[in-house]
Design a protein around this motif. Structure first.
Motif, PDB file in Angstrom:
ATOM      1  N   THR A  61       0.829  -1.213   0.000  1.00 48.70           N
ATOM      2  CA  THR A  61       0.000   0.000   0.000  1.00 48.70           C
ATOM      3  C   THR A  61       0.858   1.254   0.000  1.00 48.70           C
ATOM      4  O   THR A  61       0.479   2.270  -0.591  1.00 48.70           O
ATOM      5  CB  THR A  61      -0.935   0.026   1.224  1.00 48.70           C
ATOM      6  N   ALA A  62       2.006   1.194   0.648  1.00 50.64           N
ATOM      7  CA  ALA A  62       2.887   2.361   0.705  1.00 50.64           C
ATOM      8  C   ALA A  62       3.444   2.713  -0.665  1.00 50.64           C
ATOM      9  O   ALA A  62       3.739   3.876  -0.952  1.00 50.64           O
ATOM     10  CB  ALA A  62       4.035   2.106   1.683  1.00 50.64           C
ATOM     11  N   LYS A  63       3.557   1.734  -1.544  1.00 49.51           N
ATOM     12  CA  LYS A  63       4.114   1.979  -2.878  1.00 49.51           C
ATOM     13  C   LYS A  63       3.082   2.566  -3.833  1.00 49.51           C
ATOM     14  O   LYS A  63       3.416   2.975  -4.926  1.00 49.51           O
ATOM     15  CB  LYS A  63       4.654   0.674  -3.464  1.00 49.51           C
ATOM     16  N   LYS A  64       1.790   2.594  -3.410  1.00 53.09           N
ATOM     17  CA  LYS A  64       0.738   3.021  -4.324  1.00 53.09           C
ATOM     18  C   LYS A  64      -0.070   4.189  -3.770  1.00 53.09           C
ATOM     19  O   LYS A  64      -1.279   4.257  -3.893  1.00 53.09           O
ATOM     20  CB  LYS A  64      -0.207   1.848  -4.614  1.00 53.09           C
ATOM     21  N   ASP A  65       0.599   5.134  -3.137  1.00 51.01           N
ATOM     22  CA  ASP A  65      -0.096   6.242  -2.493  1.00 51.01           C
ATOM     23  C   ASP A  65      -0.781   7.179  -3.471  1.00 51.01           C
ATOM     24  O   ASP A  65      -1.635   7.968  -3.080  1.00 51.01           O
ATOM     25  CB  ASP A  65       0.888   7.059  -1.638  1.00 51.01           C
ATOM     26  N   LYS A  66      -0.438   7.137  -4.739  1.00 47.83           N
ATOM     27  CA  LYS A  66      -0.983   8.087  -5.700  1.00 47.83           C
ATOM     28  C   LYS A  66      -2.315   7.652  -6.295  1.00 47.83           C
ATOM     29  O   LYS A  66      -2.875   8.351  -7.129  1.00 47.83           O
ATOM     30  CB  LYS A  66       0.037   8.310  -6.822  1.00 47.83           C
ATOM     31  N   ILE A  67      -2.832   6.522  -5.874  1.00 48.67           N
ATOM     32  CA  ILE A  67      -4.113   6.047  -6.411  1.00 48.67           C
ATOM     33  C   ILE A  67      -5.241   6.937  -5.930  1.00 48.67           C
ATOM     34  O   ILE A  67      -5.323   7.296  -4.761  1.00 48.67           O
ATOM     35  CB  ILE A  67      -4.362   4.595  -5.972  1.00 48.67           C
ATOM     36  N   GLU A  68      -6.122   7.350  -6.840  1.00 48.11           N
ATOM     37  CA  GLU A  68      -7.229   8.225  -6.496  1.00 48.11           C
ATOM     38  C   GLU A  68      -8.247   7.484  -5.636  1.00 48.11           C
ATOM     39  O   GLU A  68      -8.415   6.269  -5.721  1.00 48.11           O
ATOM     40  CB  GLU A  68      -7.903   8.733  -7.776  1.00 48.11           C
ATOM     41  N   SER A  69      -8.946   8.246  -4.781  1.00 44.72           N
ATOM     42  CA  SER A  69      -9.873   7.649  -3.839  1.00 44.72           C
ATOM     43  C   SER A  69     -11.007   6.901  -4.532  1.00 44.72           C
ATOM     44  O   SER A  69     -11.492   5.894  -4.031  1.00 44.72           O
ATOM     45  CB  SER A  69     -10.457   8.737  -2.922  1.00 44.72           C
ATOM     46  N   ASN A  70     -11.449   7.405  -5.711  1.00 45.36           N
ATOM     47  CA  ASN A  70     -12.555   6.733  -6.398  1.00 45.36           C
ATOM     48  C   ASN A  70     -12.122   5.443  -7.088  1.00 45.36           C
ATOM     49  O   ASN A  70     -12.942   4.733  -7.649  1.00 45.36           O
ATOM     50  CB  ASN A  70     -13.201   7.679  -7.414  1.00 45.36           C
ATOM     51  N   MET A  71     -10.838   5.154  -7.060  1.00 46.16           N
ATOM     52  CA  MET A  71     -10.322   3.915  -7.632  1.00 46.16           C
ATOM     53  C   MET A  71      -9.891   2.933  -6.549  1.00 46.16           C
ATOM     54  O   MET A  71      -9.303   1.903  -6.840  1.00 46.16           O
ATOM     55  CB  MET A  71      -9.122   4.215  -8.542  1.00 46.16           C
ATOM     56  N   LEU A  72     -10.211   3.245  -5.290  1.00 46.27           N
ATOM     57  CA  LEU A  72      -9.753   2.423  -4.182  1.00 46.27           C
ATOM     58  C   LEU A  72     -10.334   1.014  -4.248  1.00 46.27           C
ATOM     59  O   LEU A  72      -9.634   0.030  -4.003  1.00 46.27           O
ATOM     60  CB  LEU A  72     -10.131   3.083  -2.852  1.00 46.27           C
ATOM     61  N   GLY A  73     -11.617   0.906  -4.593  1.00 44.61           N
ATOM     62  CA  GLY A  73     -12.250  -0.405  -4.700  1.00 44.61           C
ATOM     63  C   GLY A  73     -11.615  -1.251  -5.790  1.00 44.61           C
ATOM     64  O   GLY A  73     -11.345  -2.444  -5.591  1.00 44.61           O
ATOM     65  N   ILE A 154      -8.780  -4.782   5.292  1.00 50.16           N
ATOM     66  CA  ILE A 154      -7.558  -4.105   5.723  1.00 50.16           C
ATOM     67  C   ILE A 154      -6.919  -3.259   4.620  1.00 50.16           C
ATOM     68  O   ILE A 154      -6.475  -2.133   4.862  1.00 50.16           O
ATOM     69  CB  ILE A 154      -6.539  -5.143   6.235  1.00 50.16           C
ATOM     70  N   TYR A 155      -6.876  -3.785   3.413  1.00 53.11           N
ATOM     71  CA  TYR A 155      -6.180  -3.063   2.344  1.00 53.11           C
ATOM     72  C   TYR A 155      -6.786  -1.681   2.085  1.00 53.11           C
ATOM     73  O   TYR A 155      -6.067  -0.675   2.120  1.00 53.11           O
ATOM     74  CB  TYR A 155      -6.171  -3.903   1.062  1.00 53.11           C
ATOM     75  N   PRO A 156      -8.101  -1.568   1.836  1.00 51.38           N
ATOM     76  CA  PRO A 156      -8.644  -0.233   1.583  1.00 51.38           C
ATOM     77  C   PRO A 156      -8.589   0.700   2.792  1.00 51.38           C
ATOM     78  O   PRO A 156      -8.357   1.907   2.636  1.00 51.38           O
ATOM     79  CB  PRO A 156     -10.092  -0.506   1.157  1.00 51.38           C
ATOM     80  N   LEU A 157      -8.781   0.138   4.006  1.00 52.89           N
ATOM     81  CA  LEU A 157      -8.707   0.981   5.201  1.00 52.89           C
ATOM     82  C   LEU A 157      -7.300   1.510   5.409  1.00 52.89           C
ATOM     83  O   LEU A 157      -7.097   2.686   5.727  1.00 52.89           O
ATOM     84  CB  LEU A 157      -9.150   0.190   6.436  1.00 52.89           C
ATOM     85  N   ASN A 158      -6.321   0.629   5.230  1.00 58.26           N
ATOM     86  CA  ASN A 158      -4.939   1.051   5.384  1.00 58.26           C
ATOM     87  C   ASN A 158      -4.552   2.066   4.312  1.00 58.26           C
ATOM     88  O   ASN A 158      -3.773   2.989   4.552  1.00 58.26           O
ATOM     89  CB  ASN A 158      -4.014  -0.164   5.310  1.00 58.26           C
ATOM     90  N   LYS A 159      -5.157   1.894   3.149  1.00 61.46           N
ATOM     91  CA  LYS A 159      -4.875   2.803   2.038  1.00 61.46           C
ATOM     92  C   LYS A 159      -5.494   4.180   2.269  1.00 61.46           C
ATOM     93  O   LYS A 159      -4.870   5.210   2.026  1.00 61.46           O
ATOM     94  CB  LYS A 159      -5.435   2.195   0.751  1.00 61.46           C
ATOM     95  N   ALA A 160      -6.731   4.174   2.742  1.00 57.50           N
ATOM     96  CA  ALA A 160      -7.464   5.425   2.886  1.00 57.50           C
ATOM     97  C   ALA A 160      -7.115   6.179   4.166  1.00 57.50           C
ATOM     98  O   ALA A 160      -7.006   7.415   4.160  1.00 57.50           O
ATOM     99  CB  ALA A 160      -8.969   5.149   2.843  1.00 57.50           C
ATOM    100  N   LEU A 161      -6.939   5.450   5.269  1.00 56.58           N
ATOM    101  CA  LEU A 161      -6.768   6.105   6.563  1.00 56.58           C
ATOM    102  C   LEU A 161      -5.320   6.169   7.031  1.00 56.58           C
ATOM    103  O   LEU A 161      -5.003   6.923   7.952  1.00 56.58           O
ATOM    104  CB  LEU A 161      -7.608   5.367   7.619  1.00 56.58           C
ATOM    105  N   LYS A 162      -4.481   5.331   6.449  1.00 53.23           N
ATOM    106  CA  LYS A 162      -3.052   5.327   6.750  1.00 53.23           C
ATOM    107  C   LYS A 162      -2.784   5.221   8.254  1.00 53.23           C
ATOM    108  O   LYS A 162      -3.183   4.271   8.889  1.00 53.23           O
ATOM    109  CB  LYS A 162      -2.378   6.539   6.129  1.00 53.23           C
ATOM    110  N   ASP A 163      -2.103   6.228   8.852  1.00 46.42           N
ATOM    111  CA  ASP A 163      -1.689   6.114  10.248  1.00 46.42           C
ATOM    112  C   ASP A 163      -2.871   6.050  11.207  1.00 46.42           C
ATOM    113  O   ASP A 163      -2.768   5.478  12.291  1.00 46.42           O
ATOM    114  CB  ASP A 163      -0.759   7.263  10.628  1.00 46.42           C
ATOM    115  N   LYS A 164      -4.025   6.614  10.845  1.00 45.14           N
ATOM    116  CA  LYS A 164      -5.207   6.529  11.713  1.00 45.14           C
ATOM    117  C   LYS A 164      -5.638   5.075  11.868  1.00 45.14           C
ATOM    118  O   LYS A 164      -6.053   4.645  12.946  1.00 45.14           O
ATOM    119  CB  LYS A 164      -6.356   7.352  11.134  1.00 45.14           C
TER     120      LYS A 164
END
Length: 211
Positions: A61-73, A154-164
């Motif tokens: 997930t750390a390598k793909k931080d530039k993915i837009e939120s509407n493409m998270l799914g 876990i993947y989308p939550l970790n992607k969207a919320l990160k440290d939270k």
């Protein structure tokens, strides 16, 4: 493309913990009494592999931080399908051998084979830990199913919320999950007990707390 460097210490620990898991399972089926060799805490080996899986997921997930939120799914689906694509050929080969062996050992008739084959679809789809009724050919690959199921969360939550997610939500899930198990089972190892959805939540806590 730069290859990820292997960690010799991690590889050694994988090998050692894999041996412990094999010994634990041999003990379960009564072939030997490995409990005297590894004690009653062989389940800790599974914890180690969840740690490694959680780290690799966080690294991905750390390598793909530039993915837009509407493409998270879409990104989540691609991530999980990619993981399944890697493991599936090995899994289905082992499943076939196990399924055929069970048919011969238990002398299933044509009707039984057909019935078991139909209900094997959930195991082949890595959904056995969802609680859906299924025919189990490979008993000790439950963690693979649990891993793929919790990745959906876990993947989308970790992607969207990160440290939270990593510093607040994950510790909360872990404390509540282990607290529930300890209170109800007087132990955090409930490998052979069914606790409904909490079995998968246990895996969620194990898998995510090391992100």
């Amino acid at each position: 493309m730069q290859m990820l460097k292997r960690n010799a210490i991690i590889d050694l620990l994988k090998f050692l913990f894999a041996i412990v898991i094999v010994l634990q399972h041999i003990n379960v089926i009564g072939v030997s009494n490995s409990e005297y060799l590894i004690g009653k805490y062989g389940f800790v080996s599974s914890e180690f592999f969840f740690i490694v899986s959680g780290y690799l997921l966080a690294h991905s997930t750390a390598k793909k931080d530039k993915i837009e939120s509407n493409m998270l799914g879409v990104d989540t689906i691609h991530f999980i399908l990619h993981k399944i694509q890697i493991i599936f050929p090995y899994f289905v080969s082992a499943w076939f051998i196990a399924f055929v062996s069970k048919c011969f050992i238990y002398k299933y008739g044509i009707a039984d084979i057909y019935y078991n084959l139909i209900y094997s679809i959930w195991e082949l789809m890595f959904l056995r830990m969802s609680g859906i009724y299924h025919f189990q050919s490979i008993g000790h690959t439950w963690f693979i199913s649990a891993m793929f199921i919790v990745m959906i969360v876990i993947y989308p939550l970790n992607k969207a919320l990160k440290d939270k997610f990593q510093l607040i939500i994950v510790p909360f899930i872990t404390i509540i999950g282990y607290g529930f198990m300890s209170h109800n089972y007087k132990n955090i190892d409930i490998s052979y007990s069914w606790g409904g959805g909490w079995v998968t939540w246990r895996c969620l806590g194990r898998f995510s707390r090391y992100l």
